[in-house]
Design an enzyme around this catalytic site. Structure first.
Site, short mmCIF file in Angstrom:
data_model
loop_
_atom_site.label_atom_id
_atom_site.label_comp_id
_atom_site.label_asym_id
_atom_site.label_seq_id
_atom_site.Cartn_x
_atom_site.Cartn_y
_atom_site.Cartn_z
N CYS A 114 -18.25 4.15 21.26
CA CYS A 114 -18.52 4.09 22.86
C CYS A 114 -19.98 4.45 23.10
CB CYS A 114 -17.39 4.96 23.65
SG CYS A 114 -17.89 6.32 23.75
N ASP A 160 -17.73 17.44 29.31
CA ASP A 160 -17.65 16.59 30.44
C ASP A 160 -18.37 17.29 31.45
OD1 ASP A 160 -14.57 15.62 29.57
OD2 ASP A 160 -16.17 15.19 28.65
#
Ligand code: EPZ
Length: 420
Positions: free
Chosen positions: A119, A307
């Protein structure tokens, strides 16, 4: 494709509520496969990734729906015939679909799940997932881009992860709960979402101990029953909202969070000069107009979460001094940097490290989201930038944030979504 339009310069004030955690909802929805009957989940965030997981489950033959567009309740019914397959066209849109692998092998004895592929942020292999399933006795074959896993009956075993992996820990845990005998898992991920999954599995009748630590022990059981559960709050969404208060020099209360899940972030925001206080199940962030630069090193939980790296980089781009940001989890998670440059940020990348020299101000410009957390980073920078910032390709944002622009607008931001 929609875009988000922001006019910067408004300090955010008020109260906002965090939604349920995406990275808890995804494995928990997959865990419904482990029991016959209908499981009911509340506080499930309305996100594109959740919709994709429900679609993967429906493709297999489950009844998997959100009660209605306006509720946070999802039901997953697993009755009758299940086709234990997750097709490429779904898995390629959301790699977390690979979380059906463990439950399918454990419950149905076989699974055919597309390899997720890489990804934007990295290669993201699943070798540790497969290593764990093999240790429990599964036969694994890779053919035509698919993982074909079979096992008449999984047997308890010892799994030593070479790499700390969140979904790898979750996949193997979901396989081990129905294996015959005891499983010992070492070097596990300690994220709160792993602990939350274990809590749900134990409510279904599993016998898991040690989730949330690096050593997990599981006594296999013969069967599990459906569950009702409310998903824990999203610490990354909540953290993003705290950074929105910080970057705008505002004062915001983020409600319904679990403060102890956010220690690493809160510590950094305090070090930068924010006043963070706990109010009931909420965290309040009060920030001066300009913060001090701090250094960030991402590591597995309970360290600083990868994140939140892009969001903190936006904040550091307008802080006083120089910040060194090291990304140790993913090999390509600096794609927000060229876009932040367009807004006037002064950032130099040196391998896994970004050196951010704080500038007095940013100026608005059209920018492009490249991945989920990069899109949040660009919106945060737009809140601070002088003038108008247009963030395009916000389908990335919608994967992991529930109506973020509405939440920010309710706090006083001049922000709107424009339909393409
Ligand atoms: C989970 O991804 C999260 N996603 C990610 O959140 C998060 O960034 C990541 O954990 C790290 O915290 C979900 O929980 C659905 P990993 P995951 O396996 O499990 C390597 C977001 O923004 N690795 O912990 O896929 C891998 O390449 C998303 O919400 C292997 O080498 O991440 C990476 O470098 C992005 N082999 C490192 O481990 C494997 O078999 C950590 O990956 C598995 C992973």
């Amino acid at each position: 494709m929609d875009k988000i339009v922001i006019k910067g310069g408004q300090a955010l004030h008020g109260e906002v509520q965090a939604s349920g955690a995406k990275n808890a909802a995804l494995p928990i929805l997959a865990s419904a496969l482990l029991a016959d009957g209908t499981s009911i989940y509340r506080n499930v965030p309305a996100l594109a990734d959740v919709a994709t997981m429900l679609k993967v489950l429906r493709t297999m033959g489950c009844d998997a729906e959100r009660d209605s567009e306006t509720t946070d309740v999802c039901r997953v019914g697993v009755n009758g015939h299940i086709t234990p397959e997750a097709p490429y066209d779904l898995v390629k849109t959301m790699r977390a679909s690979v979380l059906v692998l463990g439950p399918l092998v454990a419950r149905f004895g076989r699974a055919r799940v597309s390899m997720p592929g890489g990804c934007a942020i990295g290669a993201r292999p699943i070798d540790q997932h497969l290593k764990g399933l093999k240790a429990l006795g599964a036969d694994i074959h890779l053919t035509e881009g698919y993982v074909e896993a079979t096992a008449k009956q999984l047997k308890g075993g010892t799994v030593n992860f070479d790499v700390i992996t969140v979904t790898g820990t979750e996949n193997v845990m979901m396989a081990a709960v129905l294996a015959k005998g005891r499983t010992l898992m070492e070097n596990c991920a300690r994220e709160p979402e792993v602990e939350e999954l274990a809590k749900v599995l134990n409510k279904m009748g599993a016998r898991i101990e040690g989730a949330g630590t690096s050593s997990i022990t599981i006594e296999g059981v013969d069967g599990l029953k459906p569950v009702e559960h409310a998903i824990l709050p999203d610490r990354i969404e909540a953290g993003t909202l705290l950074v929105a208060a910080a970057i705008s020099g505002g004062d915001v209360l983020v409600k319904r969070v679990v403060p102890e899940h956010m220690d690493a972030l809160v510590e950094k925001l305090r070090e930068a000069g924010c006043t963070i206080t706990t109010e009931g199940s909420g965290l309040r962030c009060k920030a001066p107009q300009r913060l001090d630069a701090v250094n960030i090193t991402t590591t597995e939980h309970p360290g600083f979460p990868t994140d939140m790296q892009a969001q903190l980089m936006a904040l550091m781009s307008v802080s006083q001094g120089t910040s060194v940001i090291s990304e140790n989890i993913f090999e390509n998670r600096f794609m927000h940097v060229p876009e932040l440059h367009r807004l006037g940020a002064d950032i130099t990348i040196q391998g896994p490290t970004a050196v951010v020299k704080g500038v007095k101000g940013l100026s608005g410009a059209p920018v492009m989201a490249t991945d989920l957390r990069a899109s949040a980073s660009l919106i945060l920078a737009g809140l601070r930038a002088e003038g108008r910032t247009d963030v395009s390709r916000v389908y990335h944002l919608d994967r992991g944030y529930e109506r973020l622009e509405r939440k920010l607008s309710a706090l006083g931001a001049d922000i709107r979504r424009e339909k393409a």
